[in-house]
Design a protein around this motif. Structure first.
Motif, short mmCIF file in Angstrom:
data_model
loop_
_atom_site.label_atom_id
_atom_site.label_comp_id
_atom_site.label_asym_id
_atom_site.label_seq_id
_atom_site.Cartn_x
_atom_site.Cartn_y
_atom_site.Cartn_z
N ASP A 1 0.82 -1.22 0.00
CA ASP A 1 0.00 0.00 0.00
C ASP A 1 0.86 1.27 0.00
OD1 ASP A 1 -2.32 -1.31 -0.15
OD2 ASP A 1 -2.76 -1.26 2.01
N LEU A 2 1.98 1.23 0.73
CA LEU A 2 2.84 2.41 0.76
C LEU A 2 3.76 2.47 -0.45
CD1 LEU A 2 3.64 2.49 4.55
CD2 LEU A 2 2.52 4.29 3.25
N VAL A 3 4.36 1.33 -0.81
CA VAL A 3 5.32 1.33 -1.93
C VAL A 3 4.62 1.69 -3.24
CG1 VAL A 3 7.05 -0.01 -3.19
CG2 VAL A 3 6.78 -0.36 -0.74
N LYS A 4 3.37 1.25 -3.39
CA LYS A 4 2.69 1.55 -4.66
C LYS A 4 2.41 3.04 -4.81
CE LYS A 4 -2.26 0.98 -4.01
NZ LYS A 4 -2.88 0.32 -2.89
N THR A 5 2.24 3.75 -3.69
CA THR A 5 2.00 5.20 -3.82
C THR A 5 3.31 5.96 -3.98
OG1 THR A 5 2.05 5.57 -1.44
CG2 THR A 5 -0.10 5.19 -2.41
N MET A 6 4.41 5.37 -3.50
CA MET A 6 5.69 6.07 -3.62
C MET A 6 6.83 5.06 -3.74
SD MET A 6 7.47 8.79 -1.14
CE MET A 6 7.94 7.48 -0.05
N ARG A 7 7.38 4.99 -4.93
CA ARG A 7 8.42 4.03 -5.23
C ARG A 7 9.67 4.20 -4.37
NH1 ARG A 7 12.60 3.07 -8.35
NH2 ARG A 7 12.62 1.07 -9.38
N ALA A 8 9.92 5.46 -3.97
CA ALA A 8 11.12 5.72 -3.17
C ALA A 8 11.09 5.03 -1.81
CB ALA A 8 11.31 7.23 -2.99
N SER A 9 9.95 4.40 -1.46
CA SER A 9 9.88 3.61 -0.22
C SER A 9 10.95 2.52 -0.21
CB SER A 9 8.51 2.91 -0.08
OG SER A 9 7.47 3.79 -0.31
N VAL A 10 11.39 2.12 -1.40
CA VAL A 10 12.41 1.08 -1.52
C VAL A 10 13.72 1.50 -0.83
CG1 VAL A 10 13.40 1.79 -3.74
CG2 VAL A 10 13.29 -0.62 -3.16
N LEU A 11 13.85 2.79 -0.54
CA LEU A 11 15.06 3.30 0.12
C LEU A 11 15.23 2.78 1.55
CD1 LEU A 11 14.95 6.98 -1.15
CD2 LEU A 11 16.87 5.41 -1.46
N VAL A 12 14.19 2.17 2.11
CA VAL A 12 14.36 1.64 3.47
C VAL A 12 15.03 0.26 3.45
CG1 VAL A 12 12.39 2.94 4.37
CG2 VAL A 12 12.05 0.56 3.65
N LEU A 13 15.14 -0.33 2.26
CA LEU A 13 15.68 -1.69 2.15
C LEU A 13 17.09 -1.80 2.74
CD1 LEU A 13 15.12 -4.55 0.96
CD2 LEU A 13 16.00 -3.73 -1.22
N GLY A 14 18.01 -0.97 2.27
CA GLY A 14 19.39 -1.03 2.74
C GLY A 14 19.51 -0.74 4.23
N PRO A 15 18.97 0.40 4.71
CA PRO A 15 19.11 0.73 6.13
C PRO A 15 18.50 -0.33 7.07
CG PRO A 15 18.28 2.63 4.91
CD PRO A 15 18.39 1.50 3.94
N LEU A 16 17.30 -0.85 6.71
CA LEU A 16 16.68 -1.83 7.60
C LEU A 16 17.50 -3.11 7.67
CD1 LEU A 16 12.84 -1.64 6.85
CD2 LEU A 16 14.05 -0.90 8.91
N LEU A 17 18.06 -3.49 6.53
CA LEU A 17 18.84 -4.72 6.48
C LEU A 17 20.04 -4.64 7.42
CD1 LEU A 17 19.01 -7.49 5.11
CD2 LEU A 17 20.45 -6.43 3.37
N VAL A 18 20.74 -3.49 7.40
CA VAL A 18 21.92 -3.41 8.27
C VAL A 18 21.54 -3.15 9.73
CG1 VAL A 18 23.63 -2.79 6.53
CG2 VAL A 18 22.36 -0.99 7.64
N ARG A 19 20.40 -2.50 9.95
CA ARG A 19 20.02 -2.23 11.35
C ARG A 19 19.44 -3.47 12.03
NH1 ARG A 19 17.62 2.54 14.15
NH2 ARG A 19 17.49 1.83 16.31
N LEU A 20 18.58 -4.20 11.28
CA LEU A 20 17.85 -5.31 11.90
C LEU A 20 18.24 -6.69 11.37
CD1 LEU A 20 14.24 -3.76 11.74
CD2 LEU A 20 15.79 -3.72 13.69
N GLY A 21 19.01 -6.71 10.28
CA GLY A 21 19.35 -7.99 9.67
C GLY A 21 18.21 -8.55 8.85
N ARG A 22 17.17 -7.79 8.65
CA ARG A 22 16.00 -8.27 7.94
C ARG A 22 15.25 -7.07 7.35
NH1 ARG A 22 11.25 -11.99 8.67
NH2 ARG A 22 10.56 -11.91 6.49
#
Ligand code: UD1
Length: 419
Positions: A87-108
């Motif tokens: 629902d969020l990514v479809k309204t704004m593609r730049a949501s994909v920017l959380v992928l890198g930071p979340l992966l290093v912060r949480l491992g997932r």
């Protein structure tokens, strides 16, 4: 839903304050996920996309407040969520920017695939391949990218087939906390990437090569929250220059950075618009006729795809022939059909649009189809004879802060009504 109404034919005179760049604010907000603490961002534009990003980050656990307008303070002490929903990514593609930071912060991290959008397929394969190269395990399941890493990512060399802007930003954020050295080759050189690098370096990251297409990141053990100023929006700046090009008059654009618009300003001079570059402002004026030019969109420092629709509107007001090649996105001509409704003569052949300038446009009812397409209709509308009504202006509100108000203050007859 609002519509914008413009009575064309009134020249623009006065000063406009340029807002902070949407495309810089979005990755910088995402970067606050990298480490706990209170992060301060200055010059944050008040836009729908920024609100969407903050809604997403709230679902992940951040809190935020604005101690004063345009100053955003984000507390990221309690980041526990790892999913960016469809629902969020479809309204704004730049949501994909959380992928890198979340992966290093949480491992997932679990981020919905963006799917198609008005301007083309826009895949995120570079983001996924880059993270895999750094050791992330990535699965595609039910329309989501599921990324995991045990322990830390491991530095490596990443080569982008194309200098993707958000792809470079995701890799930069992930690499700051990886173990060892990451080299990003064919990286994007956009000023917004530079703004992110400045923030990451202030947070304690070690990054070399800023402004070049090879970025070298030496992973560090930890980062700390900091304060960063968002750069001026070069696309907003260019949009107002295109508008003074169609409507005539003289505008002073304050709080902008002329150095971030090299190819665009050169084109504007070739069109016949007077451009004076100061340290943090631009004077743009049109008094006489304008000439047609050819344009080819390219990665920075080439002509920005985000100003292609606006220069097309400008070209329709010349009496010459202009060839516009769109090389970044395959389907970014949604504005053509709407400009034709205003009397423009434009032929599209694949990624090329051929504009036969008709000198003037006439007001019509048109529809905003995406962010920059909507901006081009405003650029056309301020010059057109008669009244232009633009519906679906929520697209404009995604990326332009109070555009109608800013233009009204410099003499445009432009207002909003409820549809
Ligand atoms: C960013 C900007 C957008 C601008 C665009 C190009 C933000 C938030 N948005 O978008 O306003 O129009 O840069 O300057 O900064 N591609 C792939 N695979 C990928 C990634 C991209 O094939 O994994 C392709 C895209 O389909 C496109 C090209 O690469 O054809 C450039 O896209 P990219 O630079 O990634 O654009 P965005 O970062 O999404």
């Amino acid at each position: 839903m609002d519509k914008i109404i413009i009575e064309g034919g009134h020249p623009l005179h006065g000063e406009i304050n340029v807002s902070g760049a949407k495309n810089a604010a979005l990755p910088l907000i995402a970067a606050t996920l990298l480490c706990p603490g209170e992060h301060t961002l200055y010059n944050v534009p008040d836009l729908r996309d920024i609100r969407t990003m903050l809604v997403l980050l709230e679902t992940l656990g951040i809190t935020y407040h604005y101690p004063e307008p345009h100053t955003l303070v984000i507390n990221s002490d309690n980041v526990e969520g790892f999913e960016a929903s469809y629902d969020l990514v479809k309204t704004m593609r730049a949501s994909v920017l959380v992928l890198g930071p979340l992966l290093v912060r949480l491992g997932r991290a679990r981020v919905s695939l963006p799917g198609g959008c008005a301007i083309g397929a826009r895949p995120i394969n570079f983001h996924m391949q880059g993270l895999q190269k750094l050791g992330a395990k990535i699965e595609l399941e039910s329309g989501y990218v599921d990324a995991f890493v045990k322990g830390r990512l491991q530095g490596d060399t990443i080569y982008f087939d194309f200098p993707s802007v958000t792809g470079t930003e995701n890799m930069l954020m992930a690499a700051t906390l990886a173990q060892g050295k990451t080299i990003i080759k064919n990286a994007a050189k956009e000023p917004e990437v530079g703004n992110l690098i400045d923030m990451l370096v202030a947070m304690g990251a070690k990054i070399e090569g800023r402004g070049t297409d090879v970025l070298v990141v030496e992973g560090v053990d930890g980062l700390r929250a900091t304060a960063t100023t968002i750069i001026a929006d070069r696309i907003e700046t260019g949009t107002y220059i295109a508008a003074v090009g169609t409507a005539g008059g003289e505008l002073t654009l304050r709080n902008c950075n002329p150095a971030h618009l090299p190819s665009f300003l050169e084109k504007m001079r070739a069109v016949g618009i007077y451009i004076e570059e100061k340290e943090s402002s631009i004077i743009a004026a049109r008094s006489g006729p304008i000439k047609s030019v050819d344009v080819k969109t390219m990665p920075y420092p080439g002509f920005p795809t985000d100003l292609q629709a606006q220069i097309m509107a400008l070209m329709t007001c010349t009496t010459g022939l202009s060839v516009i090649d769109e090389t970044i996105f395959e389907n970014r001509f949604m504005h053509v059909a709407e400009l034709r409704r205003m009397g423009a003569d434009i032929r599209v052949d694949g990624g090329r649009a051929i504009v036969s300038g008709t000198g003037t446009l006439t007001g019509a009812q048109v529809m905003a189809t995406d962010l920059r397409a909507s901006a081009s209709l405003v650029v056309a509308g301020v010059a057109a004879q008669g009244v232009t009504t633009i519906s679906r202006v929520y697209h404009l509100d995604r990326g332009y802060e109070r555009l109608d108000e800013k233009l009204r203050r410099v003499g445009a007859k432009i207002w909003r009504e409820k549809e």
